[in-house]
Design an enzyme around this catalytic site. Structure first.
Site, short mmCIF file in Angstrom:
data_model
loop_
_atom_site.label_atom_id
_atom_site.label_comp_id
_atom_site.label_asym_id
_atom_site.label_seq_id
_atom_site.Cartn_x
_atom_site.Cartn_y
_atom_site.Cartn_z
CB SER A 129 -13.31 3.47 13.62
OG SER A 129 -12.24 4.46 12.87
CE1 TYR A 158 -2.29 3.57 -5.36
CE2 TYR A 158 -1.58 5.66 -5.69
CZ TYR A 158 -1.59 4.64 -4.99
OH TYR A 158 -1.52 4.42 -3.49
CE LYS A 162 -4.67 3.75 -3.05
NZ LYS A 162 -5.37 2.94 -2.46
N1 LIG Z 1 3.98 2.84 -0.37
C1 LIG Z 1 3.47 4.07 -0.80
O1 LIG Z 1 4.42 4.86 -1.11
C2 LIG Z 1 2.12 4.42 -0.64
C3 LIG Z 1 1.72 5.93 -0.66
C4 LIG Z 1 0.37 6.29 -0.71
C5 LIG Z 1 -0.55 5.15 -0.44
N2 LIG Z 1 -0.18 3.93 -0.20
C6 LIG Z 1 -1.40 3.04 0.01
O2 LIG Z 1 -1.20 2.21 1.08
C7 LIG Z 1 -1.69 0.88 0.95
C8 LIG Z 1 -0.49 -0.04 1.27
O3 LIG Z 1 0.50 -0.01 0.44
P1 LIG Z 1 1.78 -0.46 0.56
O4 LIG Z 1 2.91 0.17 -0.15
O5 LIG Z 1 2.27 -1.00 2.01
O6 LIG Z 1 1.58 -1.79 -0.35
P2 LIG Z 1 2.56 -3.30 -0.32
O7 LIG Z 1 2.46 -3.67 -1.75
O8 LIG Z 1 3.80 -3.04 0.27
O9 LIG Z 1 1.59 -4.28 0.55
C9 LIG Z 1 0.17 -4.65 0.17
C10 LIG Z 1 0.13 -5.61 0.84
O10 LIG Z 1 -1.43 -6.05 0.23
C11 LIG Z 1 -1.33 -7.65 0.12
N3 LIG Z 1 -2.28 -8.09 -0.98
C12 LIG Z 1 -2.16 -7.73 -2.23
N4 LIG Z 1 -3.28 -8.10 -2.90
C13 LIG Z 1 -3.98 -8.98 -2.06
C14 LIG Z 1 -5.29 -9.55 -2.03
N5 LIG Z 1 -6.06 -9.72 -3.16
N6 LIG Z 1 -6.00 -9.83 -0.78
C15 LIG Z 1 -5.42 -9.61 0.49
N7 LIG Z 1 -4.16 -8.90 0.39
C16 LIG Z 1 -3.58 -8.55 -0.69
C17 LIG Z 1 0.06 -7.97 -0.38
O11 LIG Z 1 0.31 -9.26 -0.03
C18 LIG Z 1 0.69 -6.98 0.72
O12 LIG Z 1 1.00 -7.54 1.95
C19 LIG Z 1 -2.09 0.66 -0.36
O13 LIG Z 1 -3.63 1.16 -0.41
C20 LIG Z 1 -1.65 1.80 -0.93
O14 LIG Z 1 -2.28 2.52 -2.38
C21 LIG Z 1 1.09 3.65 -0.44
#
Ligand SMILES: NC(=O)c1ccc[n+]([C@@H]2O[C@H](COP(=O)([O-])OP(=O)(O)OC[C@H]3O[C@@H](n4cnc5c(N)ncnc54)[C@H](O)[C@@H]3O)[C@@H](O)[C@H]2O)c1
Length: 247
Positions: A129, A158, A162
């Protein structure tokens, strides 16, 4: 807590982040062994932490080779990492083309590459999955009024990235269905992260449930889609947004 992920081995990218931490915590509570592919981490012996820069295909190859040398199978992959350029959040008129290209490469092409490699392995296993973390902004356009009175905006790339991932999810779900691999997307709405107070107020006034989400609103959905409770669900985009996209 139900043990519905017992003995499942699940790779999650970007597990140190806001959502990643909560997802790992929840999957672990449900019995999974999580392998965190992170750029800000050193590998450890049981491979619960593996250094991986998802924007670098060699780094993905090395990290996966390490995992497959120790574990015979992988049951799940959560594409969650969120690499972005330093100028992420630039107003539309001022976005440099190279910056746009870089973000598409880092956030979209990287999800393709790791999905391809893991799905090939899962196809041999005839099970697995995969979850792509997407966003409400891959489904609807932004309501820019929530940024009124702040310097915040929603980056154009974005929406493109997405939205592409939501449909890529459908493509791979259709392609790998016969091999019993399920691929779904999870689209969170805005998550509370100590944002500007004006933004929070604007956002809460619009969203039907009148609050931002929390990471703990999202992680149970990821656990559900990785578990056998969702064994007839594939290619879907599960929107977890307090109702943002229904109005
Ligand atoms: N936070 C929100 O409001 C939100 C809303 C909708 C969707 N999302 C999606 O959820 C996911 C996580 O978001 P988040 O808010 O936790 O982000 P975040 O920035 O808090 O965490 C992202 C993580 O990715 C890691 N990272 C960055 N570059 C990297 C790389 N090249 N290789 C490996 N790891 C790497 C960072 O070290 C970090 O730990 C994302 O795909 C984001 O688009 C977040």
């Amino acid at each position: 807590m139900i043990n519905r992920l017992k003995d499942k081995i699940i790779i999650i990218t970007g597990g140190n982040g806001l959502l990643g931490k909560s997802i790992i915590e929840r999957l672990t509570l449900e019995g999974a062994f999580c392998i965190n592919f992170e750029i800000n981490i050193e590998c450890n012996d049981d491979l619960s932490n593996v250094y991986c820069d998802i924007t670098d295909s060699d780094s993905i190859d090395k990290a996966l080779a390490l995992v497959f040398s120790k574990y015979p199978k992988v049951d799940g992959l959560v594409n969650n990492a969120y690499p972005r350029t330093k100028d992420w959040g630039t107003k539309f008129e001022e976005i440099e083309l190279n910056s746009w290209k870089q973000n598409v490469d880092w956030q979209l092409n990287s999800y393709f590459y790791i999905t391809q490699k893991v799905a090939i392995q899962m196809a041999e296993q005839k099970s697995g999955s995969i979850i792509n973390m997407t966003s409400i902004y891959g489904v609807v356009g932004p309501d820019f009024s929530v940024y009124n009175g702040t310097s915040m905006t929603m980056p154009a790339a974005y929406s493109a990235i997405k939205g592409a991932l939501v449909n890529f999810t459908r493509y791979v779900a259709s392609y790998f269905g016969p091999q019993q691999i399920r691929i779904n997307a999870v689209s969170p709405g805005g998550i509370f992260d100590n944002q500007n107070e004006v933004f929070i107020e604007n956002y809460c006034n619009k969203v039907p449930l009148r609050r931002l989400g929390t990471p703990e609103d999202i992680s149970p959905t990821v656990a559900f889609l990785l578990s056998d409770d969702s064994k007839y669900i594939t290619g879907q985009n599960l929107i977890v947004d307090g109702g943002w996209t229904i109005i």
